[in-house]
Design an enzyme around this catalytic site. Structure first.
Site, PDB file in Angstrom:
ATOM      1  N   ASP A   1      -6.097   5.814  -0.090  1.00 46.18           N
ATOM      2  CA  ASP A   1      -6.392   5.361  -1.501  1.00 46.18           C
ATOM      3  C   ASP A   1      -5.323   5.458  -2.333  1.00 46.18           C
ATOM      4  OD1 ASP A   1      -9.088   5.979  -3.026  1.00 46.18           O
ATOM      5  OD2 ASP A   1      -7.713   7.445  -4.091  1.00 46.18           O
TER       6      ASP A   1
ATOM      7  N   GLU B   1      -5.511   0.940   0.082  1.00 44.35           N
ATOM      8  CA  GLU B   1      -6.150   0.525  -0.826  1.00 44.35           C
ATOM      9  C   GLU B   1      -5.157  -0.122  -1.933  1.00 44.35           C
ATOM     10  OE1 GLU B   1      -9.629   1.434  -4.182  1.00 44.35           O
ATOM     11  OE2 GLU B   1      -7.705   2.800  -3.826  1.00 44.35           O
TER      12      GLU B   1
END
Ligand code: ISL
Length: 568
Positions: A214, A266
């Site tokens: 993330d 990401e």
């Protein structure tokens, strides 16, 4: 003396090393919304386990599981309060072990979400850190002195507030690039990095096959925390801080190199050039990154904009060739932070929905890079018709509306109209398994955490598998084709009609196997033809979305929203 120009990246497929994660097709599961086994209205791990055959039947190799950890769910699990515990809402560690074993029993792999730019404010580290200025874990987070009326700089969070919150008890500001309940970790503290590496080892030792990381480009902050004086979009401003590459190299040496695993960062905020730096195998950082041009070119600053197919092609081309030959690309059109792919790139009209869903999946599964399918897209799920702000769950919506109200807005209709195009909740509505109550997501009589789309009467997994023309069957054929056709994975990429406004036509070619494919996709409702260049020799039809896609007499003929893959 004349030098031969170096081979163009498009032509160079000789240096690409093979890897299982380059050949894999990945399917993203958002656990809250996949399947509820215990009737509390929220999806859970046992629900996923019960539906693994659906995923395996698509020909998927790897499942990416969005956060399954203990969390107060301020941001739906992207706020983790215990990295070694499963959320009780999702089940137990035993349920996780069963899921993992059942994934493996079907020959698939499992990667999990690693959310370590920030923790939840309920994490034991933060509870300790905010106790006092001299607390043991104080330096796990990013604090600045000051006064309550003047935050340390102009940084903004992604959820419509400043990125700083004043902590009254210790008279200091702490940094959070997301919600105030998601304080950012201080990666410059070696003890933080050691903890992260330990968490990674814990899950890898259990047998998971890697991580989706993330907002990983944001982990390193400049020591002097400068103002955003160039007024860059915040995701660009925060990406690629001064020590990002150093930390990623360290993470690989300390952890990843010791396991046969894959990583996908990401990369919102990263340009294709920056992505290249992070996934170049010679540098030893990440394997792959989601580069967001394919999502972001659809938006102006927060607002949707009209776009053209040639623009889309440019994005695909830039992504696919920019990282070659030492890096690797990812191919995706949606995730749990976007609206439905069908509404943005396809045609959600009932007459065209199935056809366009197949065209989009033909694209995802034949572009260069590791393909990602987001749950429900394989059914042709579309955006939910929201009619009131209180139907949304997303913190981005709640805080977005609060900000607008603070600016004097009282009528929510403009915001509602915008959210019906852009909201993250469109991809978070429950999976549609059948045409029964609650679409089979949860038991009848239970209220699911987000409403079930009314179209589940026709758009559902049961109906899709019963219909040989469905996108599910198309995906199963395409994943098989990809497995049987090395050029689909390793071949180079040439856009054969970069300026055509409605057709996307490209060639994949693997010189060392002397083998390739031509993919032709119609992004319109019109029937269109395209003349094959004389230099292209067709061996036969490898796949077509339906019988309206043909090749005859040197011409490809494509009915509206149809596509064909030709063996070369
Ligand atoms: O969805 C966005 C804005 O509403 C994106 O800017 C998104 O926040 C960004 O891509 C980072 O996303 C990831 O981290 C967030 C989390 O809310 C997202 O779900 C996650 O994918 C914070 O952990």
């Amino acid at each position: 003396m004349m030098h031969k120009p170096p081979p163009s990246p498009e032509a160079d497929d000789t240096a690409i090393a093979r890897a299982w994660w380059k050949e894999a097709v990945v399917y993203q599961v958002y656990p809250r919304s996949f399947a509820d086994s215990d009737g509390d209205g929220v999806g859970d791990l046992a629900g996923i386990t019960a539906h693994l055959d659906h995923i395996a039947d698509l020909g998927v190799d790897v499942i990416w599981l969005s956060p399954h950890y203990q969390s107060p769910f301020v941001d739906n699990g992207y706020d983790i309060s215990d990295y070694r515990a499963v959320s009780p809402l999702f089940g137990t560690m035993k349920d996780f072990d069963t899921l993992l074993a059942q994934v493996k029993a079907r020959g698939m792999k499992l990667i999990i979400d690693l959310v370590v730019n920030h923790t939840s404010d309920q994490h034991a580290w933060f509870a300790d850190a905010r106790k006092s200025r001299t607390a043991e874990k104080r330096d796990f987070y990013i604090w600045r002195d000051g006064t309550p009326d003047a935050p340390p700089n102009d940084w903004q969070s992604f959820f419509s507030t400043p990125a700083w919150t004043w902590d009254d008890a210790t008279q200091a500001w702490y940094l959070h690039l997301f919600a105030r309940e998601q304080p950012d970790l201080n990666w410059d503290n070696p003890a933080v990095r050691e903890e992260v590496y330990d968490i990674m080892r814990f899950w890898l030792d259990k047998g998971v096959d890697g991580f989706r990381m993330d907002v990983i480009p944001f982990i390193s902050k400049p020591a002097d925390l400068p103002e955003n004086d160039k007024a860059l979009p915040w995701e660009q401003f925060y990406a690629e801080g001064p020590k990002l590459h150093e930390y990623l190299k360290e993470m690989r040496q300390e952890v990843l190199d010791h396991y046969d695993c894959m990583t996908v960062g990401e990369g919102n905020g990263l340009s294709v050039e920056q992505m290249g730096r992070m996934v170049d195998a010679r540098r030893g950082e990440l394997d792959t990154i989601f580069q967001f041009d394919v999502i972001n070119f659809l938006w102006g600053r927060e607002q949707p904009r009209t776009w053209t197919l040639p623009e889309f092609k440019r994005v695909l081309r830039d992504q696919s060739v920019s990282v070659r030959p030492h890096g690797w690309n990812t191919v995706f059109l949606s995730n749990h932070d976007t609206p439905r792919a069908l509404n943005r790139y396809g045609d959600p009209d009932p007459a065209w929905r199935q056809a366009s869903a197949k065209v989009l999946h033909t694209l995802i599964l034949t572009q260069p890079g590791t393909p990602y399918i987001y749950q429900g897209d394989e059914l042709g799920m579309s955006n939910y018709p929201f009619t009131a702000l209180d139907q949304f769950d997303d913190i981005a919506v709640r805080q977005g509306w609060a900000k607008r109200q603070a600016a004097g807005e009282t009528d929510p209709s403009a915001y509602l109209a915008e959210l019906n195009i852009v909201s993250r909740d469109h991809t978070r509505t429950p999976m549609q398994w059948d045409d029964g109550p609650n679409a089979g997501f949860t038991q009848s009589g239970v209220t699911p955490w987000l409403p079930v789309h009314p179209d589940h009467a026709t758009i559902n997994a049961k109906a899709a598998w019963a219909d040989p023309q469905s996108a599910c069957h198309a995906i199963a054929k395409l994943t098989q084709l990809r497995r049987d056709t090395p050029s689909m994975v390793y071949g180079d990429y040439t856009d054969l009609a970069p300026d055509h406004p409605e057709l996307l036509i490209y060639r994949r070619w693997l010189a060392k196997e002397n083998e390739g494919a031509l993919v032709a996709l119609n992004f319109s409702r019109k029937t269109l033809t395209w003349e094959l260049p004389k230099s292209i020799h067709i061996q036969g039809v490898a796949y077509r979305t339906d019988n309206r896609a043909n090749v005859d007499g040197g011409k490809i003929k494509l009915g509206g929203w149809s596509g064909i893959v030709l063996a070369l």
